[in-house]
Design a protein around this motif. Structure first.
Motif, PDB file in Angstrom:
ATOM      1  N   LEU A 180      41.573   9.428  53.456  1.00  0.00           N
ATOM      2  CA  LEU A 180      42.878  10.063  53.235  1.00  0.00           C
ATOM      3  C   LEU A 180      42.904  10.721  51.853  1.00  0.00           C
ATOM      4  CD1 LEU A 180      45.260   7.407  54.807  1.00  0.00           C
ATOM      5  CD2 LEU A 180      44.708   9.674  55.694  1.00  0.00           C
ATOM      6  N   THR A 181      42.171  11.810  51.730  1.00  0.00           N
ATOM      7  CA  THR A 181      42.159  12.571  50.479  1.00  0.00           C
ATOM      8  C   THR A 181      43.436  13.413  50.383  1.00  0.00           C
ATOM      9  OG1 THR A 181      41.026  14.438  51.512  1.00  0.00           O
ATOM     10  CG2 THR A 181      39.645  12.697  50.553  1.00  0.00           C
ATOM     11  N   ASN A 182      43.661  13.997  49.208  1.00  0.00           N
ATOM     12  CA  ASN A 182      44.850  14.836  49.020  1.00  0.00           C
ATOM     13  C   ASN A 182      44.860  16.008  49.994  1.00  0.00           C
ATOM     14  OD1 ASN A 182      45.738  13.181  47.007  1.00  0.00           O
ATOM     15  ND2 ASN A 182      45.057  14.484  45.321  1.00  0.00           N
ATOM     16  N   LEU A 238      37.496   0.032  52.216  1.00  0.00           N
ATOM     17  CA  LEU A 238      36.553   0.577  51.243  1.00  0.00           C
ATOM     18  C   LEU A 238      36.493   2.109  51.300  1.00  0.00           C
ATOM     19  CD1 LEU A 238      33.620  -2.000  51.554  1.00  0.00           C
ATOM     20  CD2 LEU A 238      35.457  -1.918  49.847  1.00  0.00           C
ATOM     21  N   ARG A 239      36.770   2.687  52.448  1.00  0.00           N
ATOM     22  CA  ARG A 239      36.721   4.146  52.607  1.00  0.00           C
ATOM     23  C   ARG A 239      38.115   4.753  52.700  1.00  0.00           C
ATOM     24  NH1 ARG A 239      34.331   6.591  56.840  1.00  0.00           N
ATOM     25  NH2 ARG A 239      33.858   8.321  55.443  1.00  0.00           N
ATOM     26  N   VAL A 259      44.078   2.694  58.676  1.00  0.00           N
ATOM     27  CA  VAL A 259      42.895   2.991  57.857  1.00  0.00           C
ATOM     28  C   VAL A 259      42.795   2.000  56.703  1.00  0.00           C
ATOM     29  CG1 VAL A 259      41.780   4.696  56.360  1.00  0.00           C
ATOM     30  CG2 VAL A 259      42.905   5.431  58.472  1.00  0.00           C
ATOM     31  N   ALA A 260      43.936   1.698  56.053  1.00  0.00           N
ATOM     32  CA  ALA A 260      43.922   0.793  54.896  1.00  0.00           C
ATOM     33  C   ALA A 260      43.463  -0.606  55.276  1.00  0.00           C
ATOM     34  CB  ALA A 260      45.319   0.739  54.275  1.00  0.00           C
TER      35      ALA A 260
END
Length: 320
Positions: A142-144, A136-137, A130-131
């Protein structure tokens, strides 16, 4: 009917305890061998606890990548503590007996932490994908909450996969006098071979767990890095390619350190019966002791933010 039941009750046998061994053939020098083992356990616990404290106390490290690294460190602490008491008891004091139920408990936690480690390494490969592919997203994906759900899913998967193991062993009839294990800790494959009963179900269960966890995880990690390479090759600048791949080096090393010994242990337990016992013992120790020792070293060397946070904490402790 009653005589038959009486006969079954008499012939069914489970040992009160198992007899563990250290390193076969080197019993006379177990005291000396305990020194490097104690050092490795100390490095593993200290290094992984430092990573946990560094991430917890440094706000700039409250990012998905370092949360997953904390999961890996916590898993390594659990894996180390699963084998440390019995291994050092054998090497230091020659205390080789472990109760039957205590052996099953140790086996459950040992294999559970191994499955958790495999799952965390898979989650970390997804994090890298993902990184690199969608930077940009990255924080939005990957939110808490997502990371917490991933963590809970990892624990639930390991627990559900390994929960039947002790009960499948409890139903087996064991041979009196055949209670000598091959290690200073309890492996599922090692315990079931001490039985005088049909262990087909246990073999199939063990194979299912390995394939559905470590097997699937390793394939998905390879797929993740295939996609990562495809994305990196699409970058225009060679410098950007090197920079992107450099963020994956620590994880690739962690994957190799974990999966190579896992494959070795699985192959030896299934096809290496003719090999000397010392080979079985050494491969098992490499599998269980080396990754928790090397992971914090790799990440502290390759990750500047982690290294600086750890040094900052050590300086503060000295000054305090």
């Amino acid at each position: 009917m009653l005589p038959s039941q009486s006969y079954v009750n008499i012939t069914f046998f489970q040992p009160h305890s198992f007899l563990m061994i250290g390193i076969p053939g080197l019993e006379a020098v177990h005291g000396w061998i305990s020194i490097p083992f104690s050092s490795m356990y100390t490095v593993a616990l200290t290094g992984n606890c430092l990573i946990l404290l560094a991430v917890g106390r440094t706000p700039t490290l409250h990012q998905p990548m370092y949360y997953f690294l904390s999961m890996l460190a916590l898993t390594d602490v659990g894996l180390t503590l699963s084998t440390l008491p019995t291994t050092l008891a054998v090497l230091w004091f020659d205390r080789r007996l472990i109760g039957f139920n205590a052996c099953l408990v140790q086996m459950f936690f040992l294999h559970s932490f191994s499955v958790v480690e495999s799952s965390v390494l898979l989650a970390m490969s997804f994090d890298r994908f993902v990184a690199i592919s969608n930077p940009l997203r990255y924080a939005a994906i990957l939110t808490n909450n997502v990371i917490i759900r991933i963590g809970l899913a990892i624990v639930a998967r390991a627990t559900l996969s390994l929960f039947p193991g002790p009960f499948l062993l409890k139903r087996l009839n064991f041979c009196p006098g055949n209670n000598l294990l091959s290690h200073s800790f309890c492996f599922h494959a090692d315990i079931m071979k001490r039985a005088c009963a049909d262990i087909t179900v246990n073999i199939l269960y063990g194979l299912y767990v390995v394939l559905s966890t470590v097997g699937v995880d390793s394939l998905l990690i390879v797929l993740s890095y295939t996609l990562i390479l495809h994305t990196v090759m699409g970058l225009a600048s060679p410098r950007e390619r090197v920079r992107a791949l450099n963020t994956c080096v620590s994880h690739i090393l962690a994957v190799l350190i974990f999966y190579i010994p896992v494959i070795g242990v699985s192959m030896i337990h299934r096809f290496g019966r003719h090999l000397p016992h010392i080979v079985h013992a050494l491969i098992a120790y490499v599998y269980l002791v080396v990754p928790p020792v090397l992971n914090p070293i790799i990440y502290s060397v390759k990750s500047k933010p982690i290294r600086e946070a750890m040094f900052r904490m050590l300086r503060e402790k000295r000054q305090g």
